[in-house]
Design a protein around this motif. Structure first.
Motif, mmCIF file in Angstrom:
data_model
loop_
_atom_site.group_PDB
_atom_site.id
_atom_site.type_symbol
_atom_site.label_atom_id
_atom_site.label_comp_id
_atom_site.label_asym_id
_atom_site.label_seq_id
_atom_site.Cartn_x
_atom_site.Cartn_y
_atom_site.Cartn_z
ATOM 1 N N VAL A 142 64.981 35.144 55.531
ATOM 2 C CA VAL A 142 65.239 34.352 54.321
ATOM 3 C C VAL A 142 63.915 34.051 53.628
ATOM 4 O O VAL A 142 62.925 33.710 54.290
ATOM 5 N N VAL A 143 63.899 34.211 52.327
ATOM 6 C CA VAL A 143 62.727 33.797 51.557
ATOM 7 C C VAL A 143 63.137 32.621 50.670
ATOM 8 O O VAL A 143 64.140 32.700 49.976
ATOM 9 N N VAL A 144 62.383 31.507 50.785
ATOM 10 C CA VAL A 144 62.653 30.353 49.935
ATOM 11 C C VAL A 144 61.597 30.357 48.834
ATOM 12 O O VAL A 144 60.401 30.265 49.101
ATOM 13 N N LEU A 145 62.073 30.489 47.609
ATOM 14 C CA LEU A 145 61.169 30.615 46.463
ATOM 15 C C LEU A 145 61.197 29.340 45.643
ATOM 16 O O LEU A 145 62.240 28.717 45.506
ATOM 17 N N GLY A 146 60.065 29.003 45.116
ATOM 18 C CA GLY A 146 60.087 27.854 44.216
ATOM 19 C C GLY A 146 58.684 27.491 43.808
ATOM 20 O O GLY A 146 57.736 27.790 44.534
ATOM 21 N N PRO A 147 58.540 26.856 42.664
ATOM 22 C CA PRO A 147 57.212 26.419 42.227
ATOM 23 C C PRO A 147 56.757 25.237 43.080
ATOM 24 O O PRO A 147 57.554 24.665 43.822
ATOM 25 N N SER A 148 55.471 24.831 42.970
ATOM 26 C CA SER A 148 55.052 23.676 43.753
ATOM 27 C C SER A 148 55.794 22.442 43.262
ATOM 28 O O SER A 148 56.074 22.306 42.080
ATOM 29 N N GLY A 149 56.147 21.577 44.172
ATOM 30 C CA GLY A 149 56.920 20.395 43.824
ATOM 31 C C GLY A 149 58.418 20.639 43.814
ATOM 32 O O GLY A 149 59.192 19.727 43.542
ATOM 33 N N SER A 150 58.835 21.831 44.155
ATOM 34 C CA SER A 150 60.269 22.102 44.121
ATOM 35 C C SER A 150 60.972 21.587 45.371
ATOM 36 O O SER A 150 62.188 21.561 45.428
ATOM 37 N N GLY A 151 60.196 21.228 46.393
ATOM 38 C CA GLY A 151 60.819 20.688 47.605
ATOM 39 C C GLY A 151 60.916 21.705 48.716
ATOM 40 O O GLY A 151 61.428 21.409 49.792
ATOM 41 N N LYS A 152 60.349 22.886 48.507
ATOM 42 C CA LYS A 152 60.531 23.919 49.531
ATOM 43 C C LYS A 152 59.764 23.583 50.818
ATOM 44 O O LYS A 152 60.263 23.844 51.913
ATOM 45 N N MET A 160 64.540 27.313 44.944
ATOM 46 C CA MET A 160 64.517 25.861 44.885
ATOM 47 C C MET A 160 63.906 25.419 43.573
ATOM 48 O O MET A 160 62.999 26.063 43.037
ATOM 49 N N SER A 161 64.417 24.299 43.089
ATOM 50 C CA SER A 161 63.839 23.738 41.866
ATOM 51 C C SER A 161 64.151 22.260 41.850
ATOM 52 O O SER A 161 65.297 21.867 42.119
ATOM 53 N N SER A 162 63.152 21.445 41.608
ATOM 54 C CA SER A 162 63.315 19.986 41.511
ATOM 55 C C SER A 162 64.100 19.397 42.664
ATOM 56 O O SER A 162 64.983 18.570 42.475
ATOM 57 N N GLY A 163 63.838 19.866 43.865
ATOM 58 C CA GLY A 163 64.462 19.252 45.033
ATOM 59 C C GLY A 163 65.894 19.693 45.271
ATOM 60 O O GLY A 163 66.585 19.089 46.075
ATOM 61 N N MET A 164 66.319 20.728 44.565
ATOM 62 C CA MET A 164 67.687 21.189 44.788
ATOM 63 C C MET A 164 67.690 22.711 44.929
ATOM 64 O O MET A 164 66.777 23.393 44.474
ATOM 65 N N VAL A 165 68.751 23.203 45.583
ATOM 66 C CA VAL A 165 68.907 24.655 45.662
ATOM 67 C C VAL A 165 69.456 25.140 44.335
ATOM 68 O O VAL A 165 70.560 24.776 43.945
ATOM 69 N N ALA A 166 68.629 25.924 43.638
ATOM 70 C CA ALA A 166 69.068 26.378 42.316
ATOM 71 C C ALA A 166 69.943 27.613 42.434
ATOM 72 O O ALA A 166 70.723 27.924 41.528
ATOM 73 N N GLY A 167 69.815 28.320 43.545
ATOM 74 C CA GLY A 167 70.679 29.488 43.694
ATOM 75 C C GLY A 167 70.350 30.241 44.959
ATOM 76 O O GLY A 167 69.225 30.193 45.444
ATOM 77 N N ILE A 168 71.346 30.882 45.547
ATOM 78 C CA ILE A 168 71.122 31.712 46.719
ATOM 79 C C ILE A 168 71.601 33.114 46.363
ATOM 80 O O ILE A 168 72.685 33.298 45.831
#
Lengths: 787, 252
Positions: B55-65, B230-238
Motif C-alpha cells: 500500500v502506498v499512502v500519498l499526501g502532501p505534508s500536513g495531510s495526516g499520513k 490523504m488530504s486534510s486528515g481524511m482519506v480522499a480516495g482509495i
C-alpha cells in the motif's frame, strides 16, 4: 538585551540540569578552598597576634633549681631579649565532681601584675591579689571541662600539704593554645589543667624561695636560636637543666603548626581536584553544545556575527555557571569555615579565634573558578569559532566506530549487540571515558582517604593503648623514689598489679644530631608497658643497651649497632656511650627504652623509680582514686580509659563531621560526573534510543543501554578508586609521620565498601534522574528527524 | 546473488484477493496540542489493510499520513475511533502493550535510516532479531537486501542507499506482519531510491509482509496494490492498481 543574550538565557534554562551539576561540583571546589584557606589564615593570624601580643617565648627550659640571681647571667647571653624565670610544678588536684585525681601544672606569676613572657589573657574574673595565699587563675580549657568558674575552689597538694585554692580568674596563655599533658597525644582537659599562682606562694611551698626551675626567653631580632640554646645549656648545666629547646619542640606550638601545615596542604589539593573535574565537565558539556548548535553557529556567522562574538557567547555560558557556583561556593565556604573554626576552638584555645576573611582570598577564589572554567571551555569555544559557516550548515559527519578493544582481543562472542554499543561508544570517546572514570575514582578515593584517617586513628589507639600501654593508671612521683614504694602501692585496695618505671631525662646524640628525650627504664618482664616491634610483637628489652623507636632513630639517623652519646640531665649528669641494640615501633611519640636494672647500673644509682604503671580493679577504682589523690608524693595520675573516652568524644565528633563532608563532596562529584555523562549520552544517542523504542525495545532495555555506559565507567572506577584511595592514604600516612604521632597505614575493608557504596548510590541516583527523561521520549519525532 | 533462504517463493502476481483485514481502522481521529493551537491531524479515517498487500499512502505534508502511520505502528493512540490489529485492540493500549505489539508485529523503515552508528550492519539487524520470536538469520536478512558482502561494515562506511537497505533488513528480519516505511526514499537520490523500492517490493513478494509506504512522491504509487490518498486528515480516495508497475519502471 541583545538577541544573543536572549539565546544565552534560553540555553541556560534548557541546560539547567547539567549546568546545575557542574555548578555544584564547582561550588564544592570553591567551598573547600575558601573553607580551608580562610581557616588557615584565621588560625595563622590568631596564632601570630596571640604570640606577639602576649609575648610568647622563643626558647624554653626546665631545671632543678637555680638562684634568681642567675637571671642576670641569662639576660647577658647575646641574642636574649627578655627572660622570665618561673617556678613550675605538677601537682595532684582534687576537682569537685571528678573521681580521678587531676594533674595541675602550677606556674608562678608575679604577685603584682606586670608584663611578662607567655603573658596571660584574663577571660574572666581578676588577677590575683597580693598577700592572698590561696588565689589562683585557672586555664579556660580546664575550667570549662570541669565547669569551674570564678568563686569556685579546688584542692591541691602543695609540697606535701593540702591547700584549698580559690579561683579568682579564668585565663589563657600562648603557651597552652593546645593544652595537653606532656608526653601525651590527646588532650584531656578534665584531668589536666594549668593553674597560675603567686610566685610568693608557690616559691616557698616548693623550696624555691629566691630561686626558679623554669625559664622562658625571648630572642632579639636576628638572634641565633641554636647559639642561645647552647649557651643556655652551658650556663644552666650545673643547675640540673633538662635542656633548652626552641618553639619547634614546644608541644603546643608544634601541634598548632602541624595543624596549619595540614590545612595548607589539604587546602591546595582538594580544591585542585574539584576544579580539574569542573574543567573536564564544562569541556564535555560545551563541546556537545557546540556540536548540536552547529547549524545555529553557521546561521549566526552567515548573518555576520564575528568569531569573537560567537566565542564570547559560549564562554559566557560557562561563566554564568561559574559565577553561580563561585558565589554559592564562597557562601558555603564561609559558613563551613565558621563551623570549622568552632571545631578548632575546642582543640586550640585562643583569646579570640575569629574567621578571617579578606578580599584577596575571595578574589583568588573567583580567579581560580574563572580559570578552571576557561580551561574547560576554551577548546569547545575554539571549535565553535573555527567552524566555517558553509561547513557548519551541514550536519556533523557521522561518527566512525570500530570494534572495541574487547572484541579485538577476541571476546566478541561474549557481547550482545547492546553491550557492543556500550563498549564502542566508550571506545570512541576514549579519553572522555577515561576522565569520567577517573573522576568517579577520585570521589571514591576521597571517601577512602577520609575514612582512612578514622581507621588509622582507631588502629593507632588500639596499638598504643591496648598493646603498648596496657596500664589502667600511671602514677608519677614528685621525685624519684626508692623501689620499695611499689609494694606500698600494691597494698592499696583495688591495685591488681604494679610495675615500676624509671624515667631519666637525657640529651641523645649521634654525630651532630641530638634530641631531648626521657629514657624509660622498664622491667624486662613488664606486662603493662611493653615496647613492640614492627610486627606488633612485644620486644624483650636487651640486658644492656638502648632500644629506640623508629621515629626517634630516624631523627637521629641511628641504626642498630650505632653507639649513641647519652648526656644524662639528672643527678650527677654523666655522659655515657650506649649502643643502640634494636628498634621499637609504636605509633605515638618518641621513645627510648632500657632494661630497668641496666639503667640503674649506668646511673650508678640504687633501686630507684620515677613512677609506676598499675592495673586496677574497676569496681573499686573510684575509692583507689580518692586514696591516690591524698598521697603527697604523687605529682601526677593519669587514667587511660578516662583519657581515651575524652579523646573519642572530641575526636569522634569532629571525625563524624569531616566524614560527612567528604561523603557529601564525593557524592557531588560522582553525581556531577555520572549525571552529566548520562545526559550527554542521552543527547548524543537520544535518536538511537528512540529508534530502538520504535523497533520494539522496551524502556527498560534502552535504559540499560543508556546507563550501561555510566555503569561500566562507575564499575571500572571502583578498583581505580580503591587504588587511588590507598595511594592517597599512603601519602597521608607519610604526611602524618610526625614526632607526636604516626598514622599507621591501614585501610579497612569496611572503608572500601563504604566508599564504593556511597559513590554507587550517587551514581545510581543520577542515573535514575536521567532515566526518567526516557519516559517522555518523543517516538514519533525520530521518524522524521535527522539528528 | 544466492536466493534468500528463509523466504518461501510465492507467486508474484496477481495479488491475493483481499481476505480478512489485518488492520482495521474505523472512525479514527487525532487531535494534538501544538503550543496553544489544536491540530486536527486525523478527522475520521476508515481503512483496512489486508495480508500481503503493498500500500502506498500519498499526501502532501500536513495531510495526516504520518499520524496515520504512527497509529498503525503502535507509536500513538487515536483520540477517538477504533484500531484493531487482527484480534488485538490497539485503541487504548498502554505503553507496554504497544511496545510488545511493535516488537512482535511491526517493522519500521525511517526516512533517515536511524541505524545505530556504533553497530555493524549485521549487529544492527541482530539487535532486533535477538528480541524477536521467530527471526531470520541476520546475515540472511542482509543478503535479502543484497548486502551479503557488507555484513561487518559500520553505518559510516555505507552509502545512504546501503544504509537504507540495512534498515529494511533490520525491519524485515524479525518477520513482521507489516512493514511501515516513512518516506523511505526521501533522503536518497533517484537511482538509489529506486533500488530501495525494489528491495521493498521483493520483501513484499517473497516474504509476504504487508508493506505500507507513506510518501508525497506520487510516482511511487504505481508499484502499489492500492493507493490511499490523504488530504486534510481524511482519506480522499482509495485506488486499486489494475496493473502494478515494477519499481525499475518508475520514474520521477
Amino acid at each position: 538585551m541583545s538577541a544573543l543574550h536572549r539565546k544565552l538565557i534560553r540555553d541556560l534554562i534548557h541546560m539547567r540540569g547539567q549546568l546545575f551539576a557542574v555548578t555544584l561540583v564547582l561550588a564544592c571546589g570553591i567551598a573547600t578552598y575558601v573553607t580551608m584557606r580562610s581557616s588557615f589564615f584565621s588560625l595563622e593570624a590568631a596564632q601570630f597576634d596571640y604570640y606577639s601580643q602576649f609575648r610568647f617565648g622563643d626558647v624554653f627550659t626546665h631545671l632543678k633549681r637555680a638562684p634568681e640571681s642567675l637571671a642576670a647571667a641569662i639576660t647577658a647571653i647575646p641574642g636574649v631579649a627578655a627572660v622570665q624565670t618561673r617556678v613550675l610544678m605538677d601537682v595532684t588536684l582534687d576537682v569537685p565532681g571528678l573521681d580521678e585525681p587531676a594533674t595541675g601544672r602550677l606556674i608562678s606569676i608575679p604577685e603584682r601584675r606586670a608584663p611578662m613572657l607567655n603573658d596571660l589573657f584574663l577571660r574572666q574574673g581578676r588577677y590575683i591579689e597580693p598577700g592572698q595565699r590561696g588565689e589562683v587563675l585557672i586555664s579556660e580549657a580546664f575550667a570549662s571541662a570541669n565547669r569551674l568558674g570564678v568563686g569556685d575552689s579546688l584542692d591541691a597538694v602543695l609540697n606535701g600539704k593540702w591547700e584549698r585554692l580559690h579561683i579568682v580568674g579564668i585565663a589563657l596563655s600562648p603557651e597552652f593554645i593546645y593544652e595537653i599533658r606532656p608526653s601525651e597525644v590527646f588532650p584531656d582537659n578534665r584531668r589536666f589543667g594549668v593553674l597560675w599562682m603567686s610566685r610568693d606562694v608557690l616559691g616557698p611551698a616548693f623550696n624555691m624561695e629566691g630561686a626558679f626551675n623554669d625559664v622562658v626567653i625571648s630572642l632579639t631580632h636576628g638572634a641565633s636560636e641554636r647559639e642561645v640554646i647552647s649557651r643556655l645549656d652551658q650556663l644552666l648545666d650545673r643547675y640540673g637543666c633538662l635542656g633548652a629547646y626552641g618553639r619547634q619542640d614546644q608541644i603546643s606550638f608544634r601541634f598548632l603548626t602541624d595543624e596549619l601545615e595540614e590545612l595548607r596542604v589539604y587546602g591546595s589539593i582538594l580544591p585542585t581536584l574539584f576544579l580539574c573535574i569542573v574543567a573536564f565537565l564544562l569541556n564535555v558539556l560545551l563541546s556537545r553544545l557546540v556540536g548540536t548548535q552547529r547549524g545555529q553557529v553557521a546561521v549566526l556567522k552567515a548573518f555576520g556575527y564575528t568569531n569573537w562574538e560567537i566565542g564570547l557567547h559560549y564562554l559566557q555560558l560557562a561563566l554564568v555557571a561559574v559565577t553561580a557556583g563561585t558565589l554559592a561556593g564562597i557562601g558555603a565556604g564561609l559558613w563551613l569555615a565558621s563551623s570549622l573554626i568552632k571545631i578548632y576552638e575546642r582543640y586550640f584555645h585562643f583569646p579570640a579565634l575569629q574567621l578571617h576573611i579578606d578580599a584577596p582570598l575571595i578574589l583568588t577564589a573567583v580567579a581560580i573558578a574563572a580559570g578552571s572554567a576557561c580551561l574547560g571551555a576554551v577548546s569547545a569555544v575554539r571549535r565553535a569559532v573555527a567552524l566555517a559557516p558553509a561547513e557548519a550548515m551541514r550536519p556533523e559527519p557521522p561518527a566512525t566506530f570500530r570494534p572495541g578493544l574487547l572484541e579485538r582481543i577476541g571476546l566478541r562472542a561474549l557481547l550482545t549487540p547492546a553491550s557492543r554499543m556500550i563498549v564502542r561508544n566508550l571506545d570512541r570517546r576514549r579519553w572522555r571515558a577515561v576522565f569520567s572514570s577517573l573522576a568517579v575514582a577520585l570521589s571514591i578515593a576521597i571517601v577512602v582517604s577520609g575514612r582512612y584517617a578514622m581507621d588509622a586513628v582507631d588502629r593507632l589507639v588500639s596499638i598504643q593503648f591496648h598493646t603498648v600501654q596496657r596500664e589502667d593508671v600511671t602514677v608519677v612521683f614528685q621525685e624519684p623514689r626508692s623501689a620499695h614504694v611499689r609494694f606500698e602501692l600494691a597494698q592499696l585496695a583495688g591495685v591488681l598489679r604494679v610495675e615500676p618505671f624509671r624515667e631519666i631525662p637525657v640529651r641523645l646524640r649521634l654525630g651532630h644530631r641530638w634530641r631531648l628525650i626521657a629514657v624509660l627504664g622498664l622491667l624486662p618482664d613488664a606486662e603493662l608497658r611493653r615496647p613492640i616491634d614492627s610486627q606488633l610483637h612485644p620486644l624483650t628489652l636487651p640486658a644492656d643497651g638502648l632500644v629506640l623507636n623508629t621515629k626517634l632513630a630516624e631523627i637521629l639517623g641511628a641504626r642498630p649497632g650505632d653507639i649513641l652519646t647519652v648526656e644524662v640531665l639528672e643527678g650527677a649528669r654523666p655522659v655515657l656511650q650506649i649502643p643502640l641494640v634494636s628498634l621499637a615501633d609504636e605509633p605515638v611519640g618518641l621513645g627510648a627504652y632500657m632494661d630497668l636494672s641496666a639503667l640503674h647500673r649506668l646511673m650508678r644509682e640504687g633501686d630507684t623509680i620515677s613512677g609506676a604503671y598499675m592495673k586496677v580493679d574497676p569496681a573499686i577504682a573510684p575509692r583507689l582514686y580518692s586514696v591516690l589523690k591524698r598521697i603527697p608524693a604523687i605529682s601526677g595520675v593519669s587514667v587511660r580509659e578516662a583519657m581515651l573516652a575524652s579523646f573519642w568524644k572530641t575526636f569522634g565528633e569532629s571525625m563524624g563531621v569531616s566524614t560527612a563532608f567528604l561523603v557529601g563532596f564525593a557524592s557531588v562529584i560522582a553525581f556531577g560526573v555520572v549525571y552529566n555523562g548520562a545526559r550527554i549520552a542521552l543527547s548524543e544517542r537520544g535518536n538511537e534510543l528512540a529508534s530502538l523504542r520504535v523497533l520494539g525495545l522496551t524502556r527498560a532495555e534502552i535504559t540499560r543501554i543508556l546507563l550501561g555506559e555510566q555503569g561500566l565507567l562507575t564499575i571500572a572506577a571502583i578498583p581505580a578508586g580503591f587504588a587511588l584511595g590507598f595511594a592517597l592514604s599512603l601519602l597521608l600516612s607519610r604526611f602524618f609521620s610526625r614526632d607526636l604521632f604516626r598514622l599507621p597505614l591501614v585501610v579497612n575493608a569496611g572503608t572500601y565498601a563504604f566508599a564504593a557504596l556511597v559513590v554507587f548510590a550517587a551514581a545510581i541516583f543520577s542515573g535514575l534522574v536521567v532515566a526518567r527523561r526516557l519516559r517522555h521520549m518523543d517516538l514519533t519525532a525520530v521518524l522524521k528527524s535527522r539528528e | 546473488m544466492p536466493p534468500p533462504q528463509p523466504a518461501a517463493p510465492r507467486t508474484p502476481d496477481p495479488p491475493p484477493p483481499p481476505a480478512a483485514a489485518v488492520f482495521h481502522i474505523q472512525g479514527v481521529t487525532k487531535v494534538y496540542r501544538m503550543g496553544d493551537v489544536q491540530v486536527h491531524a486525523l478527522r475520521g479515517v476508515d481503512l483496512d489493510l489486508y495480508a500481503g498487500e503493498f500500500v502506498v499512502v500519498l499526501g502532501p505534508s500536513g495531510s495526516g499520513k504520518s499520524t496515520l502511520l504512527n497509529i498503525l505502528g503502535g507509536l500513538d493512540v487515536p483520540t477517538s475511533g477504533e484500531v484493531h490489529y487482527l484480534d488485538h485492540n490497539l485503541t487504548a493500549a498502554g505503553d507496554a502493550a504497544l511496545t510488545r505489539f511493535r516488537r512482535e508485529h511491526v517493522g519500521f523503515v525511517f526516512q533517515f535510516y536511524n541505524l545505530i552508528p556504533s553497530l555493524t550492519a549485521l549487529e544492527n539487524v541482530a539487535l532486533v532479531t535477538e528480541i524477536a520470536e521467530h527471526p531470520m538469520d541476520p546475515a540472511a536478512a542482509l543478503r535479502l537486501v543484497d548486502l551479503g558482502d557488507r555484513l561487518n561494515h559500520f553505518p559510516a562506511q555505507l552509502s545512504g542507499g546501503e544504509q537504507q537497505r540495512v534498515a529494511i533488513a533490520r525491519a524485515v528480519a524479525k518477520r513482521p506482519e507489516v512493514l511501515l516505511c516513512d518516506e523511505p526514499t526521501g533522503a536518497l537520490d533517484y537511482t538509489t531510491g529506486k533500488l530501495v523500492l525494489e528491495v521493498l517490493e521483493r520483501v513484499n513478494r517473497e516474504v509476504g509482509t504487508i508493506v505500507a509506504i507513506i510518501t508525497h512522491n506520487a510516482a511511487i504509487a504505481g508499484m502499489a496494490d492500492r493507493v490511499v490518498r490523504m488530504s486534510s486528515g481524511m482519506v480522499a480516495g482509495i485506488q486499486r492498481n489494475v496493473k502494478k508497475i515494477s519499481p525499475s519502471e518508475l520514474s520521477w
